[in-house]
Design a protein around this motif. Sequence first.
Motif, PDB file in Angstrom:
ATOM      1  N   PHE A 194       8.897 -19.904 -11.807  1.00  0.00           N
ATOM      2  CA  PHE A 194       9.236 -18.320 -10.988  1.00  0.00           C
ATOM      3  C   PHE A 194       9.723 -17.602 -12.149  1.00  0.00           C
ATOM      4  O   PHE A 194       9.207 -16.182 -11.880  1.00  0.00           O
ATOM      5  N   LEU A 195      10.549 -17.797 -12.992  1.00  0.00           N
ATOM      6  CA  LEU A 195      11.074 -16.763 -13.870  1.00  0.00           C
ATOM      7  C   LEU A 195       9.942 -16.082 -14.856  1.00  0.00           C
ATOM      8  O   LEU A 195       9.935 -14.996 -14.965  1.00  0.00           O
ATOM      9  N   LEU A 196       9.091 -16.745 -15.304  1.00  0.00           N
ATOM     10  CA  LEU A 196       7.690 -16.264 -15.711  1.00  0.00           C
ATOM     11  C   LEU A 196       7.080 -15.345 -14.984  1.00  0.00           C
ATOM     12  O   LEU A 196       6.797 -14.090 -15.350  1.00  0.00           O
ATOM     13  N   SER A 197       6.975 -15.609 -13.511  1.00  0.00           N
ATOM     14  CA  SER A 197       6.178 -14.836 -12.699  1.00  0.00           C
ATOM     15  C   SER A 197       7.209 -13.443 -12.675  1.00  0.00           C
ATOM     16  O   SER A 197       6.525 -12.409 -12.492  1.00  0.00           O
ATOM     17  N   ILE A 198       8.432 -13.503 -12.710  1.00  0.00           N
ATOM     18  CA  ILE A 198       9.440 -12.410 -12.472  1.00  0.00           C
ATOM     19  C   ILE A 198       9.073 -11.311 -13.811  1.00  0.00           C
ATOM     20  O   ILE A 198       9.164 -10.372 -13.461  1.00  0.00           O
ATOM     21  N   LEU A 199       9.079 -12.082 -15.078  1.00  0.00           N
ATOM     22  CA  LEU A 199       9.402 -11.556 -16.123  1.00  0.00           C
ATOM     23  C   LEU A 199       7.779 -10.863 -16.375  1.00  0.00           C
ATOM     24  O   LEU A 199       7.843  -9.790 -17.079  1.00  0.00           O
ATOM     25  N   LEU A 200       6.927 -11.337 -16.106  1.00  0.00           N
ATOM     26  CA  LEU A 200       5.341 -10.856 -16.314  1.00  0.00           C
ATOM     27  C   LEU A 200       4.895  -9.830 -15.477  1.00  0.00           C
ATOM     28  O   LEU A 200       4.063  -9.162 -15.586  1.00  0.00           O
ATOM     29  N   LEU A 201       5.955  -9.415 -14.427  1.00  0.00           N
ATOM     30  CA  LEU A 201       5.635  -8.290 -13.577  1.00  0.00           C
ATOM     31  C   LEU A 201       6.089  -7.158 -14.045  1.00  0.00           C
ATOM     32  O   LEU A 201       6.229  -5.966 -13.157  1.00  0.00           O
ATOM     33  N   THR A 202       6.697  -7.039 -15.249  1.00  0.00           N
ATOM     34  CA  THR A 202       7.222  -5.867 -16.036  1.00  0.00           C
ATOM     35  C   THR A 202       5.840  -5.081 -16.384  1.00  0.00           C
ATOM     36  O   THR A 202       4.673  -5.734 -16.783  1.00  0.00           O
ATOM     37  N   SER A 203       6.194  -3.712 -16.854  1.00  0.00           N
ATOM     38  CA  SER A 203       5.268  -2.867 -17.359  1.00  0.00           C
ATOM     39  C   SER A 203       5.772  -2.787 -18.808  1.00  0.00           C
ATOM     40  O   SER A 203       5.442  -1.806 -19.476  1.00  0.00           O
ATOM     41  N   ALA A 204       6.024  -3.926 -19.565  1.00  0.00           N
ATOM     42  CA  ALA A 204       6.646  -3.984 -20.714  1.00  0.00           C
ATOM     43  C   ALA A 204       5.651  -3.408 -21.873  1.00  0.00           C
ATOM     44  O   ALA A 204       4.339  -3.847 -21.728  1.00  0.00           O
ATOM     45  N   SER A 205       6.066  -2.422 -22.586  1.00  0.00           N
ATOM     46  CA  SER A 205       5.140  -2.055 -23.921  1.00  0.00           C
ATOM     47  C   SER A 205       5.627  -2.700 -25.073  1.00  0.00           C
ATOM     48  O   SER A 205       6.674  -3.300 -25.102  1.00  0.00           O
ATOM     49  N   THR A 231      23.437  -7.967 -12.961  1.00  0.00           N
ATOM     50  CA  THR A 231      22.360  -8.672 -13.715  1.00  0.00           C
ATOM     51  C   THR A 231      21.580  -7.573 -14.252  1.00  0.00           C
ATOM     52  O   THR A 231      21.126  -6.335 -13.928  1.00  0.00           O
ATOM     53  N   TYR A 232      20.866  -7.981 -15.406  1.00  0.00           N
ATOM     54  CA  TYR A 232      19.716  -7.344 -15.996  1.00  0.00           C
ATOM     55  C   TYR A 232      18.359  -7.569 -15.375  1.00  0.00           C
ATOM     56  O   TYR A 232      18.206  -8.792 -14.790  1.00  0.00           O
ATOM     57  N   ILE A 233      17.529  -6.550 -14.897  1.00  0.00           N
ATOM     58  CA  ILE A 233      16.210  -6.639 -14.001  1.00  0.00           C
ATOM     59  C   ILE A 233      14.968  -6.291 -15.147  1.00  0.00           C
ATOM     60  O   ILE A 233      14.921  -5.101 -15.580  1.00  0.00           O
ATOM     61  N   PRO A 234      14.526  -7.230 -15.532  1.00  0.00           N
ATOM     62  CA  PRO A 234      13.357  -7.310 -16.532  1.00  0.00           C
ATOM     63  C   PRO A 234      12.110  -6.265 -16.057  1.00  0.00           C
ATOM     64  O   PRO A 234      11.591  -5.358 -16.765  1.00  0.00           O
ATOM     65  N   LYS A 235      11.841  -6.291 -14.770  1.00  0.00           N
ATOM     66  CA  LYS A 235      10.893  -5.393 -14.192  1.00  0.00           C
ATOM     67  C   LYS A 235      11.327  -3.920 -14.278  1.00  0.00           C
ATOM     68  O   LYS A 235      10.281  -2.761 -14.294  1.00  0.00           O
ATOM     69  N   LEU A 236      12.401  -3.568 -14.597  1.00  0.00           N
ATOM     70  CA  LEU A 236      12.777  -2.071 -14.729  1.00  0.00           C
ATOM     71  C   LEU A 236      12.824  -1.580 -16.126  1.00  0.00           C
ATOM     72  O   LEU A 236      13.077  -0.277 -16.335  1.00  0.00           O
ATOM     73  N   SER A 237      12.554  -2.430 -17.033  1.00  0.00           N
ATOM     74  CA  SER A 237      12.398  -2.037 -18.624  1.00  0.00           C
ATOM     75  C   SER A 237      11.091  -2.202 -19.152  1.00  0.00           C
ATOM     76  O   SER A 237      10.251  -2.977 -18.694  1.00  0.00           O
ATOM     77  N   SER A 238      10.642  -0.915 -19.793  1.00  0.00           N
ATOM     78  CA  SER A 238       9.411  -0.696 -20.357  1.00  0.00           C
ATOM     79  C   SER A 238       9.329  -1.328 -21.410  1.00  0.00           C
ATOM     80  O   SER A 238       8.090  -1.409 -22.302  1.00  0.00           O
ATOM     81  N   SER A 239      10.379  -2.017 -22.025  1.00  0.00           N
ATOM     82  CA  SER A 239      10.404  -2.264 -23.524  1.00  0.00           C
ATOM     83  C   SER A 239      10.663  -3.796 -23.908  1.00  0.00           C
ATOM     84  O   SER A 239      10.994  -4.519 -24.899  1.00  0.00           O
ATOM     85  N   VAL A 240      10.740  -4.404 -22.666  1.00  0.00           N
ATOM     86  CA  VAL A 240      11.068  -5.960 -22.452  1.00  0.00           C
ATOM     87  C   VAL A 240       9.782  -6.638 -22.961  1.00  0.00           C
ATOM     88  O   VAL A 240       8.734  -6.396 -22.705  1.00  0.00           O
ATOM     89  N   LYS A 241      10.031  -7.739 -23.672  1.00  0.00           N
ATOM     90  CA  LYS A 241       8.783  -8.686 -23.945  1.00  0.00           C
ATOM     91  C   LYS A 241       9.556 -10.311 -23.652  1.00  0.00           C
ATOM     92  O   LYS A 241      10.659 -10.599 -24.215  1.00  0.00           O
ATOM     93  N   ILE A 242       8.724 -10.931 -23.423  1.00  0.00           N
ATOM     94  CA  ILE A 242       9.223 -12.617 -23.468  1.00  0.00           C
ATOM     95  C   ILE A 242       9.014 -12.905 -25.095  1.00  0.00           C
ATOM     96  O   ILE A 242       7.952 -12.569 -25.416  1.00  0.00           O
ATOM     97  N   LEU A 243       9.879 -13.699 -25.394  1.00  0.00           N
ATOM     98  CA  LEU A 243       9.879 -13.980 -27.057  1.00  0.00           C
ATOM     99  C   LEU A 243       8.843 -15.182 -27.128  1.00  0.00           C
ATOM    100  O   LEU A 243       8.816 -16.252 -26.214  1.00  0.00           O
ATOM    101  N   SER A 244       7.765 -14.956 -27.976  1.00  0.00           N
ATOM    102  CA  SER A 244       6.775 -15.940 -28.116  1.00  0.00           C
ATOM    103  C   SER A 244       7.408 -17.086 -28.978  1.00  0.00           C
ATOM    104  O   SER A 244       8.234 -17.060 -29.441  1.00  0.00           O
ATOM    105  N   CYS A 245       6.534 -18.297 -28.588  1.00  0.00           N
ATOM    106  CA  CYS A 245       7.099 -19.654 -29.182  1.00  0.00           C
ATOM    107  C   CYS A 245       6.590 -19.478 -30.845  1.00  0.00           C
ATOM    108  O   CYS A 245       7.501 -20.041 -31.768  1.00  0.00           O
ATOM    109  N   LYS A 246       5.807 -18.656 -31.069  1.00  0.00           N
ATOM    110  CA  LYS A 246       5.161 -18.406 -32.540  1.00  0.00           C
ATOM    111  C   LYS A 246       5.989 -17.531 -33.230  1.00  0.00           C
ATOM    112  O   LYS A 246       5.821 -17.255 -34.499  1.00  0.00           O
TER     113      LYS A 246
END
Length: 475
Positions: free
Chosen positions: A25-36, A153-168
């Motif tokens: 669920f969290l991934l689906s929320i975060l991936l709906l962002t327009s992050a650059s 709360t911080y809302i990821p989908k409202l930010s254009s600079s957010v990224k999920i941190l990669s495992c690598k």
Amino acid sequence: MSPHSSQSSNISMAMAAPFLLLLPFLLSILLLTSASPSTDVKPPAATITLPLSPLTKSHHKNPLQRLNHLASLSIARAHHLKHRHENHSSPTKAHLLARGYGGYSLSLSFGTPPQTLPFIMDTGSSLVWFPCTHRYVCNQCNFENVNPAKIPTYIPKLSSSVKILSCKNPKCRWVFGDVAPLNCTTETCPPYGLEYGSGSTSGLLLSETLRFPDKAVKGFVVGCSVFSSNQPSGIAGFGRGPESLPAQMGLKKFSYCLQSHDFDDKPKSSEMVLTGRSDSGDGETSGLSYTRFIKNKAASNSAFQEYYYVNLRKISVGGKHLKVPYRFLVPGSDGNGGTMVDSGTTFTFMEKKVFEVVAQEFTKQMANYSRATDVEKKTGLRPCYKFSEEKSVKYSELVFHFKGGAEMALPAADYFSIVDGLGAVCLTIVTDDDPDAPELAGGPSIILGNYQQQNIYLEYDLEKERLGFRKQICR
């Protein structure tokens, strides 16, 4: 510590296991962002000043209950710091606000456009995290004037600079280390779980932009927590780990002067100063006494390496130097012992052998005052004295003596607290009275809490590895 107070973190996949159910669920929320894409570039850090504020609301209006609560939570905080284990299985200015439950907060802004949230300032832990998404859940957060449904709360989908941190991403290992589960079977850095003395939180790591009025820190690693217990506010970790705010900003020092708690609702704040490495000058601040930080290099518990240990050599009460066994003052080869400075602990904690030496000397020197044993039983603090029939109370001075000659003489209000309406004062230092506790129970023997830091200017000189201090009325 109160439920709001910051606690040092223990990364644990076991604790985070229930959170795995929320991961899709969290991934689906975060991936709906327009992050650059966000490049990991640190700007030249100048001096930043932030408001640092007391947390003024207390959910215990009765002074006896309030002091008992703070004493109990200070001991719980100490237990966590002392027994914390690192688990690899899984000038800018700000205002600091004091909180009635024993902590201090500041506001930080993340994202594009910026979202500003309150954070507890904690020198005993390193990760910075905030309550995240509209679905943030905080159990046992129904304190006075704290509505869990209205926690900022911080809302990821409202930010254009957010990224999920990669495992690598190498920064993922700041938190999880170089062991499994970091075999990167998934693209994202694994979910974290942080345990605190009075609460916990869990979520995913993000790469986001930390913003100040005239600068930005891109690629800042921050925790996006979606589930917490007893932690309605985010935590800004100022510890010595690579994921801490000072480390990620490349600061050469930070400083603060804590206003008195007062445990009321007065809107007041002092300043926290963050000094970058690009600032000019030799780093000397006028009027400060300095003592060097020491590192606890115990291989058995690398978590201790995040703490700010100082080389306390002696304690005196009323001018008398007390006989405190050396093994309590300096960390041994097993990592146990020593003194750390912690903004997240309210009342200073001392191992029982140290506390008894201090308490007995106060009892001896203040024998002309009557003991308030009834207040001691109700607050969990001792010794307490009656003063309602006295015109004034003369306190024996408490002084910490550090290696190199630096002396920290505490204002009386930093180690004795008036119990409102009961005509009594109590020593605000706590210990573990468990008769089965070992003599040296592990971890730091003395934890210098924020109550004892009030009206003392403190400078953490990270470049020269030292702590500077002086008495000062904090405004």
